[in-house]
Design an enzyme around this catalytic site. Structure first.
Site, PDB file in Angstrom:
ATOM      1  N   HIS A  43      13.168 -24.071  -6.184  1.00 33.66           N
ATOM      2  CA  HIS A  43      13.550 -22.791  -5.577  1.00 33.66           C
ATOM      3  C   HIS A  43      13.317 -22.771  -4.067  1.00 33.66           C
ATOM      4  CE1 HIS A  43      14.036 -21.552  -9.626  1.00 33.66           C
ATOM      5  NE2 HIS A  43      12.747 -21.555  -9.899  1.00 33.66           N
ATOM      6  N   CYS A  56      12.475 -20.278 -15.363  1.00 27.22           N
ATOM      7  CA  CYS A  56      12.282 -19.003 -16.051  1.00 27.22           C
ATOM      8  C   CYS A  56      13.324 -18.793 -17.152  1.00 27.22           C
ATOM      9  CB  CYS A  56      12.331 -17.851 -15.060  1.00 27.22           C
ATOM     10  SG  CYS A  56      13.761 -17.868 -13.968  1.00 27.22           S
ATOM     11  N   GLY A 115      -0.797 -22.711 -17.833  1.00 26.62           N
ATOM     12  CA  GLY A 115      -0.724 -22.265 -16.447  1.00 26.62           C
ATOM     13  C   GLY A 115      -0.279 -23.402 -15.556  1.00 26.62           C
TER      14      GLY A 115
END
Length: 454
Positions: free
Chosen positions: A10, A42, A242
């Site tokens: 990104h 995502c 995570g």
């Protein structure tokens, strides 16, 4: 101007495209160790769940598109060393093993993050997978088709979305997390309790407050997840514990947080003026606390990457900071949050209050009307808004973007009560539910002051 970019998801893609457009004479070289760029991680759960049929839609750029801008893209190339003093780097071609040196005038570090992989007994067993990039998503889909029992470790956004996707595909699903609640970093208990019930009502087994201690298997394949409270039989494990920043290349060369996240100023510069950084490799300015924080979100990444390009030659546009605004859809519930939860604020040692409303989002005389649940967290002394959360069967998540702007501009909960929102029965009530939350938070008594005499 010679620009080297390390990493191209990104933040990297945003930095590269904008740099090429703003400085057409710049010599831009990007190093990417994967065989693809700009993958929207995502969307993994949507891909796994079959909502997205064509995964190419999850890529918003390509080496070919960058080449059209005059960018040299070295795919499957890993940078193995950076010398910021000499402004050089050393890279390795992962296909051939060849190593070579390159130099730069400006370095852009957009190396992103990588899933946290615990060092536990049994980690070498087949069937323990990660969920981060395109190759991971393809492996998950392929392996999930061959099994029935799937265990997801980690009840953050990715973990929760994956268990929903697996359940909808007819799998027996277990969700394990060391915390007592799912999504505990994003939502307070008033929201996580009904979400947990929804997951359980759909047959998902929740193993909360359990820490994974090891994995067991047969014939080299994982068959059990062993936790602090028991064992869970499984055919496949997805780790969603995570992420940690990929910043080893600059360790000891620029300022970092204890977790390795690179610290940048308002113009995306590191502690070295010709080294810029953006995205999941960075710490960001978190407006609710005024401190640096590690919040790896695609929204933060694209903003930061764009600002790198804008500030590459001279300081032009400062970063406004972030509220960590995010959203998720779980079955029929539309959920979003921004800023601090009440739990997080108290953990930070902040003196806060909160207001919670449950109302119908539009008038009851309309043919249909859905309930909305909204919580706003604010500082007790200054009454400044610090965070908010919303949930409804109706998609009202955009309202959280409004609260994000309120936090950005340091507005108070009292001001929220009287913000000008339109009224139209199709969409809301004369008092918008955001107004209602502010009204409910107003002091119950008015401090009377002595009249001023002239």
């Amino acid at each position: 101007m010679k620009v080297a970019v390390i990493g191209c998801t990104h933040a990297g893609t945003a930095a590269i495209v904008n740099t090429a457009q703003l400085y057409p004479d710049a010599e831009i070289t990007v190093y990417e160790r994967n065989d693809n760029i700009s993958f929207l991680s995502c969307g993994i759960a949507l891909y796994v769940g079959g909502v997205i049929k064509d995964p190419q839609g999850l890529f918003y750029s390509s080496p070919e598109k960058l080449a059209e801008l005059g960018v040299t893209t070295k795919m499957r190339h890993e940078v193995i060393k950076v010398d910021t003093a000499g402004k050089t780097l050393r890279a390795r071609n992962l296909a051939t093993g060849e190593e070579f040196n390159d130099s730069y005038d400006k370095l852009i570090m957009t190396t992103g993050s990588w899933p946290i992989v615990p060092k536990l007994e049994g980690m070498e067993l087949d069937g323990i997978l990660l969920s981060k990039n395109y190759n991971h998503s393809n492996t998950i889909i392929e392996r999930a088709q061959q099994v029935n029992r799937i265990t997801v470790v980690g009840a953050g956004y990715i973990g929760v979305e994956l268990v929903e996707a697996f359940q909808m595909n007819g799998k027996q699903v277990t969700l394990i997390d060391g915390e007592d609640r799912i999504l505990s970093k994003y939502l307070d208990e008033e929201f996580t309790t009904p979400i947990q019930k929804s997951l359980e009502d759909h047959g998902i087994k929740l193993a909360l407050g359990e820490k994974v201690s090891s994995f067991a298997g047969e014939n080299g394949k994982v068959t059990k997840v062993i936790t602090s409270k028991g064992e869970h039989e499984t055919d496949l494990v997805i780790l969603c514990i995570g992420f940690r920043p990929n910043t080893e290349l600059l360790k000891g060369q620029v300022d970092m947080l204890p977790n390795g996240a690179i610290m940048v100023n308002d113009y995306m510069q590191t502690s070295l003026p010709d080294v810029f950084a953006a995205g999941d490799s960075c710490a960001i300015h978190y407006n609710p606390t005024g401190q640096h924080a590690y919040i790896p979100l695609a929204t933060n990444a694209v903003r930061m990457g764009t600002l790198v390009a804008r500030n590459l030659v001279e300081n032009t546009i400062p970063y406004m900071g972030t509220q960590g605004t995010s959203g998720i859809k779980i079955y029929e519930d539309n959920i979003a949050g921004t800023g601090l939860t009440e739990d997080a604020a108290k953990h930070e040692g902040m003196d806060v209050e909160s207001v919670m409303i449950t109302d119908n989002y539009r008038p009851e005389f309309m043919p249909t009307f859905e309930q909305v649940q909204l919580k706003v967290v604010y500082a007790r002394g200054t009454r400044r808004i610090l965070g908010a959360q919303i949930m409804s069967k109706m998609d009202l998540t955009q309202s959280i973007n409004t609260v994000s702007v309120c936090i950005q501009n340091r507005m108070t909960v009292d001001q929220l009560a009287f913000i000008d929102f339109f009224f139209q029965p199709h969409y809301n009530k004369p008092w918008n539910f955001l107004n209602t939350a502010g009204l409910q938070a107003l002091p119950k008594t008015i401090e009377r002051k002595e009249p001023v005499t002239v």
